[in-house]
Write a protein that holds these residues in place. Structure first.
Motif, short mmCIF file in Angstrom:
data_model
loop_
_atom_site.label_atom_id
_atom_site.label_comp_id
_atom_site.label_asym_id
_atom_site.label_seq_id
_atom_site.Cartn_x
_atom_site.Cartn_y
_atom_site.Cartn_z
N LYS A 195 -7.17 -10.82 -9.90
CA LYS A 195 -6.46 -12.05 -9.56
C LYS A 195 -5.26 -12.26 -10.47
O LYS A 195 -4.16 -12.57 -10.01
CB LYS A 195 -7.41 -13.24 -9.66
N VAL A 196 -5.47 -12.06 -11.77
CA VAL A 196 -4.37 -12.20 -12.74
C VAL A 196 -3.29 -11.15 -12.47
O VAL A 196 -2.09 -11.46 -12.44
CB VAL A 196 -4.90 -12.07 -14.18
N ALA A 197 -3.71 -9.91 -12.27
CA ALA A 197 -2.75 -8.82 -12.01
C ALA A 197 -1.99 -9.07 -10.72
O ALA A 197 -0.78 -8.83 -10.64
CB ALA A 197 -3.48 -7.48 -11.95
N ARG A 198 -2.68 -9.55 -9.70
CA ARG A 198 -2.05 -9.80 -8.40
C ARG A 198 -0.95 -10.86 -8.54
O ARG A 198 0.13 -10.73 -7.95
CB ARG A 198 -3.12 -10.25 -7.41
N GLU A 199 -1.21 -11.90 -9.31
CA GLU A 199 -0.20 -12.95 -9.52
C GLU A 199 1.02 -12.40 -10.24
O GLU A 199 2.16 -12.74 -9.89
CB GLU A 199 -0.82 -14.10 -10.33
N ARG A 200 0.79 -11.54 -11.23
CA ARG A 200 1.91 -10.94 -11.95
C ARG A 200 2.73 -10.04 -11.04
O ARG A 200 3.96 -10.03 -11.10
CB ARG A 200 1.38 -10.16 -13.15
N VAL A 201 2.06 -9.28 -10.20
CA VAL A 201 2.75 -8.39 -9.27
C VAL A 201 3.60 -9.20 -8.29
O VAL A 201 4.76 -8.86 -8.04
CB VAL A 201 1.73 -7.51 -8.50
N HIS A 202 3.05 -10.26 -7.76
CA HIS A 202 3.78 -11.06 -6.77
C HIS A 202 5.00 -11.76 -7.38
O HIS A 202 5.97 -12.04 -6.67
CB HIS A 202 2.84 -12.09 -6.13
N ASP A 203 4.97 -12.03 -8.69
CA ASP A 203 6.08 -12.73 -9.35
C ASP A 203 7.14 -11.78 -9.89
O ASP A 203 8.14 -12.23 -10.44
CB ASP A 203 5.55 -13.57 -10.52
N SER A 204 6.94 -10.47 -9.74
CA SER A 204 7.83 -9.50 -10.38
C SER A 204 8.64 -8.70 -9.37
O SER A 204 8.19 -8.48 -8.24
CB SER A 204 7.01 -8.53 -11.24
N LYS A 205 9.80 -8.27 -9.82
CA LYS A 205 10.65 -7.42 -8.98
C LYS A 205 10.36 -5.95 -9.20
O LYS A 205 10.53 -5.13 -8.29
CB LYS A 205 12.13 -7.70 -9.27
N VAL A 206 9.93 -5.61 -10.41
CA VAL A 206 9.62 -4.22 -10.76
C VAL A 206 8.18 -4.16 -11.24
O VAL A 206 7.77 -4.96 -12.08
CB VAL A 206 10.56 -3.70 -11.86
N ILE A 207 7.42 -3.21 -10.71
CA ILE A 207 6.02 -3.04 -11.09
C ILE A 207 5.81 -1.64 -11.62
O ILE A 207 6.14 -0.66 -10.93
CB ILE A 207 5.07 -3.30 -9.89
N LEU A 208 5.29 -1.53 -12.83
CA LEU A 208 4.89 -0.24 -13.38
C LEU A 208 3.37 -0.12 -13.22
O LEU A 208 2.60 -0.82 -13.88
CB LEU A 208 5.28 -0.13 -14.86
N LEU A 209 2.96 0.73 -12.31
CA LEU A 209 1.55 0.99 -12.04
C LEU A 209 1.17 2.28 -12.75
O LEU A 209 1.54 3.38 -12.32
CB LEU A 209 1.32 1.10 -10.53
N ASP A 210 0.44 2.15 -13.84
CA ASP A 210 0.25 3.26 -14.78
C ASP A 210 -1.11 3.93 -14.64
O ASP A 210 -2.13 3.27 -14.37
CB ASP A 210 0.40 2.70 -16.21
N ASP A 211 -1.12 5.25 -14.82
CA ASP A 211 -2.34 6.04 -14.96
C ASP A 211 -3.25 6.00 -13.72
O ASP A 211 -4.46 5.80 -13.83
CB ASP A 211 -3.12 5.58 -16.19
N VAL A 212 -2.66 6.21 -12.57
CA VAL A 212 -3.47 6.38 -11.34
C VAL A 212 -4.10 7.76 -11.40
O VAL A 212 -3.39 8.76 -11.52
CB VAL A 212 -2.58 6.23 -10.09
N ASN A 213 -5.44 7.83 -11.32
CA ASN A 213 -6.11 9.11 -11.56
C ASN A 213 -7.32 9.31 -10.66
O ASN A 213 -7.68 8.44 -9.86
CB ASN A 213 -6.49 9.25 -13.02
N ALA A 214 -7.95 10.45 -10.82
CA ALA A 214 -9.06 10.84 -9.94
C ALA A 214 -10.37 10.14 -10.27
O ALA A 214 -11.33 10.22 -9.50
CB ALA A 214 -9.26 12.34 -10.00
N PHE A 215 -10.42 9.45 -11.40
CA PHE A 215 -11.68 8.85 -11.85
C PHE A 215 -11.76 7.35 -11.56
O PHE A 215 -12.67 6.68 -12.04
CB PHE A 215 -11.87 9.10 -13.35
N MET A 216 -10.83 6.84 -10.80
CA MET A 216 -10.86 5.43 -10.44
C MET A 216 -12.05 5.14 -9.52
O MET A 216 -12.45 5.98 -8.72
CB MET A 216 -9.56 5.01 -9.75
N THR A 217 -12.57 3.93 -9.66
CA THR A 217 -13.62 3.49 -8.73
C THR A 217 -12.98 3.16 -7.38
O THR A 217 -11.75 3.05 -7.27
CB THR A 217 -14.32 2.25 -9.27
#
Length: 216
Positions: free
Chosen positions: A136-158
């Motif tokens: 919820k916190v991350a979603r609010e930050r994403v919606h308020d931002s023009k640039v999003i750095l989405l870091d470390d997308v990997n094979a071990f994510m749930t």
């Protein structure tokens, strides 16, 4: 006087030396330039570029990792970094751990802030999102931002983390926001992890930059 961002009063004076300038008024964040017209005068607003320190302070407030920010001014100008700086519509940064992907992405955000090309950005670590409250916190930050750095997308994510990553990608695509996505996976392996044809199509619209070399 096409440019609207300057680093100093001296640069502004040089920029408008051939303009009918009557006076320049300096404010904390910008200049007012008073120009002569056929009937009276008019004002033009010229923004001041942010200092590197100010940009870093803002990024720390927005959740960018301090361990990266404290070394950002010593950034090595690699070919990969130059490509990231040119990727105005976003980029997919892939390569082994420690090759400078996150560092380059953070540097690009800082430079855009300094030039006033953006006024808000956010950092999301794909592996640090575990529950609804964090999302919820991350979603609010994403919606308020023009640039999003989405870091470390990997094979071990749930599965929950993967779905949230996909949500961010969709949001950036639909709202025409700049997405900088980093992953230790190759592009093909990343696509196999996300396994969603529309997502792959959206990621294919941003520049792919491969980072090579040893762990820094």
């Amino acid at each position: 006087m096409g440019r609207r961002v300057v680093k100093s009063l001296e640069e502004l004076k040089e920029l408008c030396q051939h303009e009918p300038v009557i006076n320049i008024y300096e404010q904390e964040e910008f200049f007012w330039v008073e120009l002569k017209a056929e009937r009276g005068t008019y004002l033009k607003k010229v923004l001041k570029a942010l200092s590197f320190e100010k940009a870093l302070n803002l990024m720390e407030e927005w959740g960018f990792p301090r361990r990266i920010l404290k070394n950002l001014q010593n950034t090595e100008k690699t070919e990969e970094l130059k490509m990231v700086l040119k990727a105005k519509d976003g980029a997919l940064l892939t390569g082994p751990a420690g090759t400078g992907k996150t560092h380059a992405a953070c540097y690009a955000v800082a430079k855009n802030l300094m030039r006033r090309e953006i006024n808000c950005a956010c950092y999301i670590s794909a592996v640090d999102i575990f529950d609804y409250t964090e999302m919820k916190v991350a979603r609010e930050r994403v919606h308020d931002s023009k640039v999003i750095l989405l870091d470390d997308v990997n094979a071990f994510m749930t599965d929950t983390q993967k779905n949230f990553v996909k949500e961010i990608i969709y949001h950036c695509y639909n709202q025409e926001k700049v997405l900088l996505l980093t992953s230790n996976l190759t592009r093909n392996d990343l696509f196999r992890v996300l396994t969603d044809e529309p997502i792959l199509s959206r990621l294919s619209t941003i520049k792919h930059i491969k980072f090579k070399g040893k762990d820094r």
